[in-house]
Design a protein around this motif. Structure first.
Motif, mmCIF file in Angstrom:
data_model
loop_
_atom_site.group_PDB
_atom_site.id
_atom_site.type_symbol
_atom_site.label_atom_id
_atom_site.label_comp_id
_atom_site.label_asym_id
_atom_site.label_seq_id
_atom_site.Cartn_x
_atom_site.Cartn_y
_atom_site.Cartn_z
ATOM 1 N N UNK A 191 23.626 -53.764 -56.665
ATOM 2 C CA UNK A 191 22.804 -52.678 -57.188
ATOM 3 C C UNK A 191 23.285 -52.168 -58.529
ATOM 4 N N UNK A 192 22.604 -51.147 -59.020
ATOM 5 C CA UNK A 192 22.915 -50.582 -60.339
ATOM 6 C C UNK A 192 24.096 -49.620 -60.326
ATOM 7 N N UNK A 193 24.475 -49.126 -59.138
ATOM 8 C CA UNK A 193 25.582 -48.171 -59.064
ATOM 9 C C UNK A 193 25.133 -46.730 -59.195
ATOM 10 N N UNK A 194 23.823 -46.506 -59.357
ATOM 11 C CA UNK A 194 23.279 -45.156 -59.467
ATOM 12 C C UNK A 194 21.985 -45.077 -58.673
ATOM 13 N N UNK A 195 21.730 -43.908 -58.101
ATOM 14 C CA UNK A 195 20.472 -43.673 -57.409
ATOM 15 C C UNK A 195 20.142 -42.195 -57.537
ATOM 16 N N UNK A 196 18.889 -41.889 -57.900
ATOM 17 C CA UNK A 196 18.453 -40.499 -58.016
ATOM 18 C C UNK A 196 17.403 -40.224 -56.962
ATOM 19 N N UNK A 221 19.220 -34.845 -55.834
ATOM 20 C CA UNK A 221 20.577 -35.218 -56.216
ATOM 21 C C UNK A 221 20.608 -36.589 -56.878
ATOM 22 N N UNK A 222 21.720 -36.837 -57.558
ATOM 23 C CA UNK A 222 21.997 -38.125 -58.186
ATOM 24 C C UNK A 222 23.277 -38.665 -57.549
ATOM 25 N N UNK A 223 23.223 -39.902 -57.090
ATOM 26 C CA UNK A 223 24.369 -40.567 -56.475
ATOM 27 C C UNK A 223 24.936 -41.557 -57.484
ATOM 28 N N UNK A 224 26.243 -41.500 -57.730
ATOM 29 C CA UNK A 224 26.892 -42.421 -58.655
ATOM 30 C C UNK A 224 28.074 -43.079 -57.958
ATOM 31 N N UNK A 225 28.209 -44.378 -58.165
ATOM 32 C CA UNK A 225 29.311 -45.130 -57.595
ATOM 33 C C UNK A 225 30.392 -45.294 -58.647
ATOM 34 N N UNK A 226 31.630 -45.037 -58.256
ATOM 35 C CA UNK A 226 32.761 -45.196 -59.172
ATOM 36 C C UNK A 226 33.791 -46.074 -58.495
ATOM 37 N N UNK A 227 34.217 -47.117 -59.190
ATOM 38 C CA UNK A 227 35.210 -48.027 -58.638
ATOM 39 C C UNK A 227 36.600 -47.548 -59.046
ATOM 40 N N UNK A 228 37.459 -47.325 -58.055
ATOM 41 C CA UNK A 228 38.819 -46.855 -58.292
ATOM 42 C C UNK A 228 39.750 -48.049 -58.194
ATOM 43 N N UNK A 229 40.576 -48.236 -59.206
ATOM 44 C CA UNK A 229 41.492 -49.381 -59.241
ATOM 45 C C UNK A 229 42.637 -49.203 -58.256
ATOM 46 N N UNK A 230 43.262 -50.323 -57.904
ATOM 47 C CA UNK A 230 44.422 -50.297 -57.018
ATOM 48 C C UNK A 230 45.609 -49.685 -57.755
ATOM 49 N N UNK A 231 46.496 -49.033 -57.002
ATOM 50 C CA UNK A 231 47.695 -48.415 -57.566
ATOM 51 C C UNK A 231 48.906 -49.032 -56.892
ATOM 52 N N UNK A 232 49.818 -49.538 -57.703
ATOM 53 C CA UNK A 232 51.028 -50.161 -57.188
ATOM 54 C C UNK A 232 52.005 -49.078 -56.749
ATOM 55 N N UNK A 233 52.590 -49.256 -55.593
ATOM 56 C CA UNK A 233 53.545 -48.287 -55.068
ATOM 57 C C UNK A 233 54.971 -48.718 -55.349
ATOM 58 N N UNK A 234 55.905 -48.202 -54.573
ATOM 59 C CA UNK A 234 57.308 -48.578 -54.707
ATOM 60 C C UNK A 234 58.116 -47.661 -55.605
ATOM 61 N N UNK A 235 57.514 -46.626 -56.151
ATOM 62 C CA UNK A 235 58.258 -45.707 -57.005
ATOM 63 C C UNK A 235 58.949 -44.657 -56.146
ATOM 64 N N UNK A 236 60.113 -44.244 -56.554
ATOM 65 C CA UNK A 236 60.829 -43.203 -55.837
ATOM 66 C C UNK A 236 60.534 -41.866 -56.513
ATOM 67 N N UNK A 237 60.106 -40.907 -55.693
ATOM 68 C CA UNK A 237 59.765 -39.579 -56.204
ATOM 69 C C UNK A 237 60.400 -38.533 -55.306
ATOM 70 N N UNK A 238 60.403 -37.278 -55.782
ATOM 71 C CA UNK A 238 60.967 -36.175 -55.020
ATOM 72 C C UNK A 238 59.839 -35.234 -54.632
ATOM 73 N N UNK A 239 59.771 -34.900 -53.358
ATOM 74 C CA UNK A 239 58.773 -33.966 -52.846
ATOM 75 C C UNK A 239 59.128 -32.566 -53.352
ATOM 76 N N UNK A 240 58.231 -31.908 -54.110
ATOM 77 C CA UNK A 240 58.557 -30.597 -54.666
ATOM 78 C C UNK A 240 58.653 -29.496 -53.608
#
Length: 114
Positions: free
Chosen positions: A55-60, A65-84
């Motif tokens: 499809x076109x990725x949009x529908x009104x 309402x207007x419906x829009x599709x957004x593709x979210x890219x993959x995110x690589x993990x493995x980073x060390x972070x600190x919980x605030x």
């Protein structure tokens, strides 16, 4: 300051159920309830086609309402972070690519609700 009494709490209205919506539309249009259900099934089918991979990725939906599709890219993990919040260290996880559907009211609906 006045305290709120438990018996006089403001009652919140419940949202209309799917069955109640079908019955209301059937009554208002003179159609049978099964015809209204079929109409909604066709709407859903068209939305799936338009937002799907071919499809076109949009529908009104006119006037609503207007419906829009957004593709979210993959995110690589493995980073060390600190919980605030607690100061503990954690390792992030991989997040796969996915699609998000955004529903935006059209201008006429936004203005009507002001």
């Amino acid at each position: 300051m006045a305290k709120a009494t438990p018996g006089k709490a403001k009652a919140k209205k419940k949202a209309m159920t799917k069955s109640a919506l079908y019955a209301h539309l059937a009554e208002g249009t003179g159609l049978k309830k099964t015809d209204v259900v079929t109409l909604f099934d066709k709407f859903l089918e068209v939305i799936h086609q338009e937002l799907g991979p071919k499809g076109s990725g949009q529908f009104t939906l006119p006037g609503i309402a207007r419906f829009k599709l957004r593709k979210v890219k993959a995110v690589k993990g493995g980073q060390k972070k600190i919980n605030p919040l607690n100061g503990q260290e954690y390792t992030t996880k991989d997040r796969p690519a996915h699609n998000k559907v955004r529903v935006l009211p059209v201008k006429t609906l936004s203005e009507a609700l002001k």
